[in-house]
Design an enzyme around this catalytic site. Structure first.
Site, PDB file in Angstrom:
ATOM      1  CG  ASN A  47      -5.176  -3.908  -6.980  1.00  0.00           C
ATOM      2  OD1 ASN A  47      -5.082  -3.947  -5.759  1.00  0.00           O
ATOM      3  ND2 ASN A  47      -4.210  -3.456  -7.744  1.00  0.00           N
ATOM      4  NE  ARG A  78      -1.339  -1.750   3.628  1.00  0.00           N
ATOM      5  CZ  ARG A  78      -1.476  -1.985   4.926  1.00  0.00           C
ATOM      6  NH1 ARG A  78      -2.638  -1.748   5.505  1.00  0.00           N
ATOM      7  NH2 ARG A  78      -0.487  -2.435   5.663  1.00  0.00           N
ATOM      8  CD  GLU A  79       1.380   4.862  -4.423  1.00  0.00           C
ATOM      9  OE1 GLU A  79       1.361   6.075  -4.180  1.00  0.00           O
ATOM     10  OE2 GLU A  79       1.257   4.387  -5.562  1.00  0.00           O
ATOM     11  CE  LYS A 129      -2.689   4.920   0.148  1.00  0.00           C
ATOM     12  NZ  LYS A 129      -2.541   3.514   0.420  1.00  0.00           N
ATOM     13  N   GLY A 149      -9.020   5.777  -6.334  1.00  0.00           N
ATOM     14  CA  GLY A 149      -8.111   6.396  -7.300  1.00  0.00           C
ATOM     15  C   GLY A 149      -6.752   5.769  -7.147  1.00  0.00           C
ATOM     16  N   PRO A 159     -17.379   5.607   2.950  1.00  0.00           N
ATOM     17  CG  PRO A 159     -18.694   7.352   3.739  1.00  0.00           C
ATOM     18  CD  PRO A 159     -17.995   6.100   4.180  1.00  0.00           C
ATOM     19  N   GLY A 160     -16.620   7.845   0.163  1.00  0.00           N
ATOM     20  CA  GLY A 160     -15.565   8.747  -0.296  1.00  0.00           C
ATOM     21  C   GLY A 160     -15.821   9.167  -1.729  1.00  0.00           C
ATOM     22  CB  CYS A 173      -2.907  -0.037  -8.010  1.00  0.00           C
ATOM     23  SG  CYS A 173      -1.107   0.013  -8.009  1.00  0.00           S
ATOM     24  CG  LEU A 209     -16.427  -2.288   4.076  1.00  0.00           C
ATOM     25  CD1 LEU A 209     -17.006  -3.235   5.115  1.00  0.00           C
ATOM     26  CD2 LEU A 209     -17.365  -2.192   2.882  1.00  0.00           C
TER      27      LEU A 209
HETATM   28  N1  LIG Z   1       2.258   2.195  -6.964  1.00  0.00           N
HETATM   29  C1  LIG Z   1       1.759   1.170  -6.288  1.00  0.00           C
HETATM   30  O1  LIG Z   1       1.238   1.300  -5.194  1.00  0.00           O
HETATM   31  C2  LIG Z   1       1.857  -0.224  -6.861  1.00  0.00           C
HETATM   32  C3  LIG Z   1       1.552  -1.319  -6.040  1.00  0.00           C
HETATM   33  C4  LIG Z   1       1.680  -2.590  -6.547  1.00  0.00           C
HETATM   34  C5  LIG Z   1       2.073  -2.762  -7.874  1.00  0.00           C
HETATM   35  N2  LIG Z   1       2.345  -1.690  -8.669  1.00  0.00           N
HETATM   36  C6  LIG Z   1       2.780  -1.908 -10.049  1.00  0.00           C
HETATM   37  O2  LIG Z   1       4.176  -1.693 -10.126  1.00  0.00           O
HETATM   38  C7  LIG Z   1       4.500  -1.166 -11.434  1.00  0.00           C
HETATM   39  C8  LIG Z   1       5.308   0.096 -11.284  1.00  0.00           C
HETATM   40  O3  LIG Z   1       4.527   1.073 -10.633  1.00  0.00           O
HETATM   41  P1  LIG Z   1       5.200   2.370 -10.014  1.00  0.00           P
HETATM   42  O4  LIG Z   1       4.131   3.052  -9.242  1.00  0.00           O
HETATM   43  O5  LIG Z   1       6.471   2.018  -9.328  1.00  0.00           O
HETATM   44  O6  LIG Z   1       5.547   3.182 -11.369  1.00  0.00           O
HETATM   45  P2  LIG Z   1       6.585   4.399 -11.535  1.00  0.00           P
HETATM   46  O7  LIG Z   1       6.172   5.102 -12.759  1.00  0.00           O
HETATM   47  O8  LIG Z   1       6.696   5.120 -10.232  1.00  0.00           O
HETATM   48  O9  LIG Z   1       8.002   3.700 -11.789  1.00  0.00           O
HETATM   49  C9  LIG Z   1       8.409   3.121 -12.998  1.00  0.00           C
HETATM   50  C10 LIG Z   1       9.882   3.478 -13.227  1.00  0.00           C
HETATM   51  O10 LIG Z   1      10.383   2.720 -14.332  1.00  0.00           O
HETATM   52  C11 LIG Z   1      11.272   3.539 -15.079  1.00  0.00           C
HETATM   53  N3  LIG Z   1      11.431   2.940 -16.408  1.00  0.00           N
HETATM   54  C12 LIG Z   1      10.564   2.927 -17.447  1.00  0.00           C
HETATM   55  N4  LIG Z   1      11.054   2.198 -18.472  1.00  0.00           N
HETATM   56  C13 LIG Z   1      12.264   1.739 -18.078  1.00  0.00           C
HETATM   57  C14 LIG Z   1      13.254   0.911 -18.678  1.00  0.00           C
HETATM   58  N5  LIG Z   1      13.081   0.391 -19.889  1.00  0.00           N
HETATM   59  N6  LIG Z   1      14.379   0.648 -17.977  1.00  0.00           N
HETATM   60  C15 LIG Z   1      14.567   1.159 -16.746  1.00  0.00           C
HETATM   61  N7  LIG Z   1      13.662   1.928 -16.114  1.00  0.00           N
HETATM   62  C16 LIG Z   1      12.523   2.213 -16.773  1.00  0.00           C
HETATM   63  C17 LIG Z   1      10.630   4.908 -15.045  1.00  0.00           C
HETATM   64  O11 LIG Z   1      11.559   5.925 -15.334  1.00  0.00           O
HETATM   65  C18 LIG Z   1      10.109   4.956 -13.593  1.00  0.00           C
HETATM   66  O12 LIG Z   1      11.061   5.519 -12.706  1.00  0.00           O
HETATM   67  C19 LIG Z   1       3.169  -0.991 -12.163  1.00  0.00           C
HETATM   68  O13 LIG Z   1       2.923  -2.123 -12.958  1.00  0.00           O
HETATM   69  C20 LIG Z   1       2.179  -0.927 -11.029  1.00  0.00           C
HETATM   70  O14 LIG Z   1       0.895  -1.347 -11.402  1.00  0.00           O
HETATM   71  C21 LIG Z   1       2.252  -0.423  -8.177  1.00  0.00           C
END
Ligand SMILES: NC(=O)c1ccc[n+]([C@@H]2O[C@H](COP(=O)([O-])OP(=O)(O)OC[C@H]3O[C@@H](n4cnc5c(N)ncnc54)[C@H](O)[C@@H]3O)[C@@H](O)[C@H]2O)c1
Length: 435
Positions: A207, A153-154, A320, A257, A252-253, A260, A250
């Site tokens: 998700n 979770r972020e 959030k 967003g 409201p909001g 993910c 659970l």
């Molecule tokens: N953010 C979340 O909470 C979360 C949670 C679980 C899973 N995910 C998944 O994790 C993945 C990444 O999400 P994120 O939030 O970290 O994205 P992000 O955009 O923050 O990070 C992606 C990074 O990859 C780099 N990048 C792109 N192409 C590249 C390449 N060819 N070589 C090297 N670096 C490269 C970008 O510059 C960027 O820094 C997504 O698939 C997302 O769905 C995200």
């Protein structure tokens, strides 16, 4: 536990946590990213995102030389490559896998013979097969792809890396799954080893389920408001049910967003459609979510007698509370709708300095001074701490739309505010008799 040489490709929000986490599990980790600024920042121990504990962990891993960030690395130097790049949605919901395939190409040059490519990005079922085919075509049929979805979770990323509810490992065979499981041996969590497609689907299913609880809660909250029922108590009774759980989404909001839930629900709907299997419930979940912002706009429009020229103060800008991430924030979607109708939108969020389309004066009093209405987007302590009498003195008109039900409506009503919480008595029984 044996220390492995791990390359993390893409050190954005997820990749940075993965790199730091694996270094703390005593592996020798290198993080690479196409964004030179990001590499420079991380190598200097700087972290932009608001993630408690992560910056200190990053710095200690750098100091102990278990972790480094670079733009280029030596070929064939790594046992594992973790692909942590983004998989953003295309207009129809289909995930764009171009970053992922580019990262796999990089892995093909940098992972030693017999090594493993781990996908950490969220990917549609079947992606592992496609990646292995691409690796074979690049002359790297010796590499195998294992999917280890990230569930963190972020805002609680570091805590969730170290204490996840579960680790899911999707591999072609038990030996490869076991090799990847050993990387995480320092973490005490149930490990589920399964085939790759199941692991890929597990993330989308998680998700979709979470998103469904959000939309369900929003519909129940609307119904509670119509009936004069207490949504707080309603959700409390649901969370007390062990089959539902204390941490269920659970409440409201403005809707779900973030990076993910919107993209992963759209991707799952797309994936199901390619299988000729429409997911009716998921479609409804997405539809309910789309309508949330419109409901807030309608309430403000009616309460203020139009929005043109009105000033709205938006409290909570990130998707959030507890994070600075603005991606797919419903607050910003609301701000865009209000602006479209001629309103001026000011915003305040302690973790956000600037947001597109919202004037952020930097302090809470400056954001609400002269406003016609407040919109509470986050259920959080700093919002609860606002004294309605103080707010009333600063504002031009006295209206508050509290999306998450996070304020004391009686106190705000007593201070002269119109709020969106109905404070009337519950509906009478159909025959009017007391029961
Ligand atoms: N953010 C979340 O909470 C979360 C949670 C679980 C899973 N995910 C998944 O994790 C993945 C990444 O999400 P994120 O939030 O970290 O994205 P992000 O955009 O923050 O990070 C992606 C990074 O990859 C780099 N990048 C792109 N192409 C590249 C390449 N060819 N070589 C090297 N670096 C490269 C970008 O510059 C960027 O820094 C997504 O698939 C997302 O769905 C995200």
């Amino acid at each position: 536990m044996e220390a492995e040489r791990v390359l993390v490709i893409g050190v954005g929000r997820i990749g940075a946590v993965t790199a730091v986490g694996l270094a703390h599990l005593l592996h020798d980790v290198t993080g690479v990213d196409t964004n030179a600024g990001r590499v420079e920042e991380l190598q200097a121990g700087r972290l932009r995102e608001a993630e408690p504990g992560l910056r200190a962990a990053l710095r200690s891993a750098l100091r102990l030389r278990r972790l480094r960030f670079a733009q280029g690395v030596a070929p064939a130097g790594f046992d594992f490559a973790f692909l942590c790049v983004d998989t953003p949605p295309l207009p129809g919901g289909e995930p764009d896998l171009r970053q992922l395939f580019a990262a796999a190409e990089f892995a093909a040059q940098t992972v030693r013979t017999g090594g493993i490519v781990v996908t950490r990005s969220t990917v549609p079922p079947g992606t592992g097969d496609r990646l292995e085919a691409a690796l074979r075509a690049a002359g790297r049929g010796d590499l195998s792809v294992v999917h280890v979805p990230e569930f963190l979770r972020e805002g609680r990323a570091w805590e969730d890396f170290r204490e996840p509810d579960r680790i899911v490992i999707g591999a072609r065979d038990a030996a490869r799954a076991e090799r990847v499981a050993r990387l995480f041996a320092g973490i005490s969590a149930p490990v589920y080893c399964c085939d790759r497609v199941t692991a890929e689907l597990a993330k989308y299913a998680a998700n979709a389920f979470l998103a469904t609880t959000v939309s369900f809660a929003n519909e129940m909250a609307d119904l509670a408001a119509r009936l004069g029922a207490d949504p707080e108590m309603l959700f409390e009774t649901l969370r007390a049910d062990r089959r539902i759980g204390r941490e269920a989404y659970l409440g409201p909001g403005l809707g779900f967003g973030g990076h993910c839930l919107p993209k992963d629900t759209a991707a799952l709907e797309y994936v199901a459609a390619t299988q000729g299997l429409p997911l009716h419930q998921l479609r409804a979940t997405i539809q309910v979510n789309r309508e949330r912002v419109g409901r807030a706009v309608a309430w403000l429009e009616e309460t203020l007698g139009g929005l043109d020229g009105r000033c709205i103060a938006l409290l909570g800008l990130a998707f959030k509370p507890g994070t600075d991430d603005l991606r797919e924030s419903r607050s910003l979607a609301l701000a865009a709708e209000l602006t479209l109708r001629g309103a001026e939108v000011r915003g305040y969020d302690p973790l956000v300095r600037a947001a597109a389309g919202v004037h952020c004066p930097g302090t809470l009093p400056a954001a609400i001074e002269g406003a016609d209405a407040l919109v509470v987007a986050h259920r959080t302590e700093w919002v609860r701490a606002i004294d309605p009498a103080d707010a009333a003195k600063l504002m031009a008109r006295h209206a508050v739309f509290d999306a998450p039900g996070g304020i004391d409506h009686r106190a705000w009503t007593a201070a002269g505010f119109v709020t969106n919480r109905c404070l009337r008595a519950p509906v009478a029984a159909a025959d009017g008799a007391d029961r």
